[in-house]
Design an enzyme around this catalytic site. Structure first.
Site, PDB file in Angstrom:
ATOM      1  CG  ASP A 214      -1.837   1.158   1.427  1.00  0.00           C
ATOM      2  OD1 ASP A 214      -2.745   1.159   0.635  1.00  0.00           O
ATOM      3  OD2 ASP A 214      -1.685   2.160   2.160  1.00  0.00           O
ATOM      4  CD  GLU A 269      14.355 -16.214   1.983  1.00  0.00           C
ATOM      5  OE1 GLU A 269      13.928 -16.986   2.624  1.00  0.00           O
ATOM      6  OE2 GLU A 269      15.148 -15.472   2.069  1.00  0.00           O
TER       7      GLU A 269
END
Length: 544
Positions: A214, A269
């Site tokens: 955001d 990851e």
């Protein structure tokens, strides 16, 4: 015939691509989706109970607006704990149950991350403001006053007034780009970055599949605190002090980019985790492309082009989509026609008497865009903006700038689930905002029972997009964009689809020589090859 959709079972999507590329994502505003306990506010168990509805639409993922611990002065965008659920929405166990159910239904789960600022009730800020020497003293943006006691710079907040508030404990000002209760984080500080990445890892470990970041271009400021220059007069109406400046120094610092690369490395990851940047403002296009450039930054950027557009025209659509050509190194766009901050599209783009036909046209156009498409809750029902009287306003920006700022509350009203139940089945109590009488008549149960409803059309179009490679992944070429007619071609591999959209309330002439050999796969509002009635649209698969 109102609509025709080819059987999507006859189509196939063979290309191996990340799940998010070309995805349809359903935005859920938790306060207004479904209330499970009768307190008038939607919650996580309520979302879980209605995920079947979302799955039936045929979307790939959900995006849940903030549900974190918060005093709710900006309804969750003022986070007091990044790693917990606010009690009004439920518990961490409720969130885990939501993720589990979503994954069972084949839905990915994405959530907001609000990193530019926290609540002033966050433990980090409570510690930071105590004095100038505590371990978190430099976790927020603090600055000494000018010799005359005035704020360190002329920066203005989005919601009105200076972007600085005096704090007597430190005898300094702290910065806030939004409410004074939303202090700006000092994301230049490596410790702050580590803490924010730690919050992301917390949710990744709970099964989250993606993030919307955001207000991302507000993440870092100019440490030299230089004044912003005045904005030139561009003819637009200025209603807030914020509008009178070029926002050069209070946001958009180049050091944001290395942080985004850290975000991408973390997400890598965990496999195919989707990241999308929310970027607004005068330099939005440039920053969106920079934040998504190459393969080390974010996957996509959330475009504002359509959210505040007062009308939808062929030329406007052409200009918006062609900003994102299919070129090496170019990011992938995400589009929304509506969200929790912008007025409902049908209330902006058509006359009330045309809303049914225009809503069908809009749904087909949306499903035909190149990029990700983000469906805001209730958009599949054709919900319109609700007029909220001043005494019922909840939106802090609208209250502060009344009556010059349109309330965001009108697009945040509760979902109507069942037409015959009190408050549309959203709650058994008093809803935090009114449902709206017009929207009650568009309830889910009514539309599920109507084969020709906008809800069922939206589901059919999303299934067509999901199973049709050209619509989901193909390039996007505008063939015609005149006063009323938009004609586009989507091509992927050996598959080509032409879309013709009459965005006017009068019949449009069929272009001569277009689509000599093809199969109609979808149409709305009585359109068919050779005829485009008012708001008519068709999708035709070409033989190539």
């Amino acid at each position: 015939m109102n609509a025709f959709i080819a059987d999507p079972a006859t189509l196939s999507l063979d290309r191996k691509v990340p799940w998010w590329r070309g995805a349809a994502i359903y935005q859920i505003y938790p306060r207004s989706f479904c209330d499970s306990n009768g307190d008038g506010i939607g919650d996580l168990p309520g979302i879980t109970s209605r995920l079947d509805h979302v799955a039936r639409l045929g979307v790939d993922a959900i995006w849940i607006s903030p549900f974190f611990t918060s005093p709710m002065k900006d309804f969750g965008y003022d986070v007091a704990d990044y790693c917990d659920v606010d009690p009004i929405f439920g518990t961490l166990a409720d969130f885990d149950a939501l993720v589990k159910r979503a994954h069972e239904l084949g839905l990915k789960v994405t959530i907001d991350q609000v990193f530019a600022h926290t609540s002033d009730e966050h433990a980090w800020f409570v510690e930071s403001r105590q004095d100038r020497s505590n371990p978190k003293a430099d976790w927020y943006v603090w600055a000494d006053p000018k010799p005359d006691g005035s704020p360190p710079s002329n920066w203005q907040s989005v919601f009105g007034g200076p972007a600085w508030t005096w704090d007597a404990r430190r005898r300094q000002y702290y910065m806030h780009n939004f409410l004074s209760s939303q202090p700006q984080m000092n994301a230049h500080n490596p410790e702050v970055q580590d803490a924010l990445l730690g919050a992301m890892r917390f949710w990744l470990d709970r099964g989250v599949d993606g993030f919307r970041l955001d207000a991302l271009n507000f993440l870092m400021h100019d440490p030299a605190m230089r004044d912003n220059p005045p904005a030139p007069d561009d003819g637009r109406r200025k209603t807030r002090p914020f509008d009178f400046q070029l926002k050069i120094y209070n946001q958009s610092h180049p050091d944001i980019l290395p942080f985004l690369e850290r975000v991408r490395a973390l997400c890598n990851e965990y496999g195919a985790v989707f990241t999308v940047a929310e970027v607004g403002g005068d330099l939005a296009e440039t920053e969106m492309k920079t934040y998504t450039e190459g393969d080390k930054r974010l996957n996509s950027a959330y475009g504002f082009d359509f959210l505040y557009a007062p009308e939808l025209t062929p030329r406007f659509i052409e200009q918006a989509v062609e900003k994102w050509p299919d070129e090496p190194g170019m990011g992938w766009p995400s589009w929304a026609f509506e969200n929790h901050d912008a007025p409902r599209a049908l209330s902006r783009w058509c006359a009330p008497e045309d809303s049914t036909a225009f809503g069908r046209l809009k749904a087909m156009l949306f499903a035909s865009l190149r990029g990700n498409i983000i469906v805001y809750q209730g958009e599949e029902l054709g919900l319109t903006q609700v007029d909220i009287p001043f005494e019922q306003l909840q939106d802090p920006e609208a209250i502060a700038n009344w009556p010059l700022t349109l309330s965001r509350d009108g697009a945040r009203t509760p979902m109507p689930w069942q037409v015959q139940l009190s408050e549309g089945g959203f709650t058994s109590g008093a809803p935090w905002l009114p449902v709206g009488e017009d929207n009650l008549g568009r309830a889910v149960d009514m539309q599920e029972a109507d084969p020709g409803s906008l809800l069922n059309l939206t589901a059919e179009l999303l299934r067509l997009r999901k199973t049709h490679e050209a619509l989901r992944l193909g390039d996007f070429t505008v063939l015609i964009a005149d006063v009323c007619l938009l004609v586009v071609r989507r091509v992927c591999g050996n598959q080509s689809v032409v879309g013709l959209f009459n965005l006017s309330s009068t019949p449009a002439a069929w272009p001569e020589g277009l689509v000599q050999d093809g199969t109609l796969i979808a149409s709305v509002n009585g359109a068919f090859p050779g005829q485009l009635p008012p708001f008519g649209a068709v999708l035709i698969e070409e033989r190539i």
